[in-house]
Structure formats: C-alpha cells, structure tokens
Design a protein around this motif. Sequence first.
Motif, mmCIF file in Angstrom:
data_model
loop_
_atom_site.group_PDB
_atom_site.id
_atom_site.type_symbol
_atom_site.label_atom_id
_atom_site.label_comp_id
_atom_site.label_asym_id
_atom_site.label_seq_id
_atom_site.Cartn_x
_atom_site.Cartn_y
_atom_site.Cartn_z
ATOM 1 N N ILE A 50 0.877 -1.091 -0.053
ATOM 2 C CA ILE A 50 0.066 -0.021 -0.016
ATOM 3 C C ILE A 50 0.780 1.332 -0.009
ATOM 4 O O ILE A 50 1.781 1.488 0.756
ATOM 5 C CB ILE A 50 -0.954 -0.027 1.064
ATOM 6 C CG1 ILE A 50 -1.879 -1.203 1.086
ATOM 7 C CG2 ILE A 50 -1.600 1.218 1.259
ATOM 8 C CD1 ILE A 50 -2.794 -1.351 2.279
ATOM 9 N N PRO A 51 0.892 2.270 -1.117
ATOM 10 C CA PRO A 51 -0.213 2.174 -1.976
ATOM 11 C C PRO A 51 -0.017 1.185 -3.006
ATOM 12 O O PRO A 51 1.002 0.512 -3.290
ATOM 13 C CB PRO A 51 -0.107 3.548 -2.616
ATOM 14 C CG PRO A 51 1.349 3.972 -2.255
ATOM 15 C CD PRO A 51 1.645 3.459 -0.932
ATOM 16 N N VAL A 52 -1.163 0.754 -3.729
ATOM 17 C CA VAL A 52 -1.173 -0.252 -4.617
ATOM 18 C C VAL A 52 -0.639 0.255 -6.112
ATOM 19 O O VAL A 52 -1.005 1.289 -6.662
ATOM 20 C CB VAL A 52 -2.747 -1.001 -4.816
ATOM 21 C CG1 VAL A 52 -2.788 -1.985 -5.787
ATOM 22 C CG2 VAL A 52 -3.179 -1.472 -3.928
ATOM 23 N N ILE B 196 -11.377 -3.816 2.093
ATOM 24 C CA ILE B 196 -10.096 -3.475 3.042
ATOM 25 C C ILE B 196 -9.202 -4.037 2.390
ATOM 26 O O ILE B 196 -8.919 -5.406 2.065
ATOM 27 C CB ILE B 196 -10.360 -4.307 4.555
ATOM 28 C CG1 ILE B 196 -11.685 -3.872 5.202
ATOM 29 C CG2 ILE B 196 -9.401 -4.076 5.295
ATOM 30 C CD1 ILE B 196 -12.120 -4.748 6.369
ATOM 31 N N LEU B 197 -8.077 -3.248 2.223
ATOM 32 C CA LEU B 197 -6.825 -3.696 1.289
ATOM 33 C C LEU B 197 -5.856 -3.663 2.520
ATOM 34 O O LEU B 197 -5.922 -2.918 3.494
ATOM 35 C CB LEU B 197 -6.290 -2.396 0.508
ATOM 36 C CG LEU B 197 -7.169 -2.066 -0.399
ATOM 37 C CD1 LEU B 197 -6.539 -1.235 -1.627
ATOM 38 C CD2 LEU B 197 -7.879 -3.443 -1.328
ATOM 39 N N LYS C 82 3.165 -5.802 5.496
ATOM 40 C CA LYS C 82 3.553 -4.739 6.250
ATOM 41 C C LYS C 82 2.648 -4.562 7.408
ATOM 42 O O LYS C 82 2.738 -3.713 8.321
ATOM 43 C CB LYS C 82 4.348 -3.576 5.921
ATOM 44 C CG LYS C 82 5.584 -3.778 5.098
ATOM 45 C CD LYS C 82 6.091 -2.569 4.457
ATOM 46 C CE LYS C 82 5.407 -2.075 3.421
ATOM 47 N NZ LYS C 82 5.944 -0.870 2.628
ATOM 48 N N ARG C 83 1.545 -5.299 7.339
ATOM 49 C CA ARG C 83 0.236 -5.018 7.993
ATOM 50 C C ARG C 83 -0.555 -3.794 7.979
ATOM 51 O O ARG C 83 -1.059 -3.323 8.743
ATOM 52 C CB ARG C 83 0.629 -5.354 9.632
ATOM 53 C CG ARG C 83 1.077 -6.644 10.056
ATOM 54 C CD ARG C 83 1.495 -6.828 11.324
ATOM 55 N NE ARG C 83 0.472 -6.716 12.370
ATOM 56 C CZ ARG C 83 0.646 -7.169 13.508
ATOM 57 N NH1 ARG C 83 1.769 -7.616 14.013
ATOM 58 N NH2 ARG C 83 -0.267 -6.962 14.444
ATOM 59 N N GLN C 84 0.048 -2.883 6.851
ATOM 60 C CA GLN C 84 -0.860 -1.684 6.770
ATOM 61 C C GLN C 84 -2.251 -2.089 6.190
ATOM 62 O O GLN C 84 -2.299 -3.294 5.411
ATOM 63 C CB GLN C 84 -0.076 -0.954 5.699
ATOM 64 C CG GLN C 84 1.264 -0.359 6.258
ATOM 65 C CD GLN C 84 1.960 0.457 5.229
ATOM 66 O OE1 GLN C 84 2.178 1.524 5.343
ATOM 67 N NE2 GLN C 84 2.445 -0.214 4.053
ATOM 68 N N GLY D 191 -2.559 -1.883 18.156
ATOM 69 C CA GLY D 191 -2.038 -2.825 17.116
ATOM 70 C C GLY D 191 -1.097 -3.614 17.654
ATOM 71 O O GLY D 191 -1.028 -4.502 18.579
ATOM 72 N N ALA D 192 -0.103 -3.861 16.973
ATOM 73 C CA ALA D 192 1.188 -4.414 17.188
ATOM 74 C C ALA D 192 1.857 -4.368 18.186
ATOM 75 O O ALA D 192 2.576 -5.010 19.006
ATOM 76 C CB ALA D 192 2.187 -4.498 15.876
#
Length: 303
Positions: A21-23, A96-97, A101-103, A212-213
């Motif tokens: 991301i970005p794609v 949801i994309l 990297k868990r983004q 989160g992490a």
Amino acid sequence: MAKFAVAGIVQVETIVRVEDIPVRYSPVTNMPDTVFTYVGGDAYNERVALKALGDEVEFFSMVGKQDLRGILWDEDFMGDGDFVLPVLESTPTAVILYDKKRQQQIFEDIKDMRDAEFNLSLFKEKIKDADAVVLANANFCRPLAAAAKEAGKLLAVNFRGFTEEKMQYNEDFFELADIIYVSDDNIVGSADEFVRKLADNYSAKIIILGQGAAGLTIFSREDELLAHYKPVKTNEIVNTSGAGNSLFSCFLHCYVSTGDAVHAVKKALLFASYKIGFMGTSVGFLKEEELEHWYRLIWGAGK
C-alpha cells in the motif's frame, strides 16, 4: 455467562491482500486466496465474538430493504435475539486492502445509515435484563446510548473511525460511556497522554486504547491504573482486520463477569492474538474453554 445488548453497523466486507500500500497499478491481478467476502462490521463482529464466548446477545442493526433474506444472511439473523431491521435503501459495504507490512486501507460506504433511525421502543424493551450495552458511535446509536443510561445499564462504546478532529461530534458518547475503546490510528501525542486526557475530561470507569502490534494502554479508575500491555502470540498473523473488535469483546466478556480489569485485559490480548490468524473480521474466535486453556499456558493458573 452474561447478557449483552449490542448495536451498530453490519456490512458486507471484501478483504483484499495486496503486495504493498499504496497499490501499484495493474489492469488485472490474478492471485489465489487473496480476496475474501463475508459479513462484518464492528458491532456484528462483537456479536459473533461474544456468542463464541458463551454470552447471550441481543443484536440491533439495520440493513437494506431487499437484503435481509440475501445469501449472506440466510443462516445468520434467525435467532430470537437478532433485531436487524430491513429499513435502509442498501446494506453498508466495505473494502479492506492489507499488505505484508500489516498496513491497511479501508473504503467504507455506509449508504443511508447516517440518516436512519432505529426503533427506540424496541431497543428499550429488549435491554431491560441486559448486563451491559455495547454500542458503536454510529448516528443511530445516539438515542440508544441515552436510553441505556436512563435504564441504568453499564454502557461500553467502541469509537470506530475516531480522529481527534471529530471529538466534538462524539462528545455525547464520551460523556455517557462507562467503558471506552479507541484505536490509536489517529491520536495526537503519546498513548499515555491521550488516555489521561480522556480520563480527566470524562467519567468513564475504563478506557482502552488499542495500539495494534504494540498492544494496548488501559486506564481503570477503580484500580487507579494507567498501564501499557504488550501483545501476546498464539497464532501466525494472517490478517489483523477486526482485531480491535475481538479484543474489546473479550475484555467486556471477562470484565462484566469478574470486575477485574487486569485479568480481563490479559484474556482480551490473548483472544485477539488468536483471531488475527484468520481471514475475515468476524471469524477466528476462541471458545471460553479454549481461551482458558491458552490463558493457563501463557500466564499460568490464578494470574
């Protein structure tokens, strides 16, 4: 086993695994096991998680007028405790994309949910014997929050899509909530500073900041506690979407039963760590006996 009343958005979600991301643009990307479509939404995920833990749940939401008997609902909203009203023009949806990297990048379309009103009389009638009411900060939940407090119920609010710029928009929820859950995605300053500011400005008993992490930060007024807890590991990470909903649900399940915030937060971290080993925001929830087994393995009996 406790009885919860849960209200908020239910939506059809499509989760897509991407490289980054970005794609990067490509006309067609053909990769196996990268697109998953199912039912989700914060409140729906909480409903499923609490039921998995053995709690009784009264669930209140709205979907499209033509959608209640659609393919995704056929085996779901059939119980006596489900009050999902087909009053919207269309059912909310989300894409949801997520990448390695868990983004995440989330696209939401809640349709005409912002302007819809839930049947308040129905809600008031059905929460009479609830141990706690769990709400999203959706527009239609504002009168439900006031009704829950008037009925003397423990009120927990999950602030989805929170930003500090929207604080004024959420003021009524913050003032009423006994238990607050917020994600740290858009906070300003350190976790401790943010949580302390909420604790100073509002009367909530419990404030949980999901990180989160990095785990979470919790404030408990009764325990005079402000502490950070690191995450635990039980599963290989597949997708972290819905982790916050699962954490909040398990915390409420344990806290309502025991009143022990520290015990509840340890179990909640464990519950969420297992859930992120599954694709989909509303799947991968431990049962109560499985949760106890993992708890003994990680923290030992009686801790």
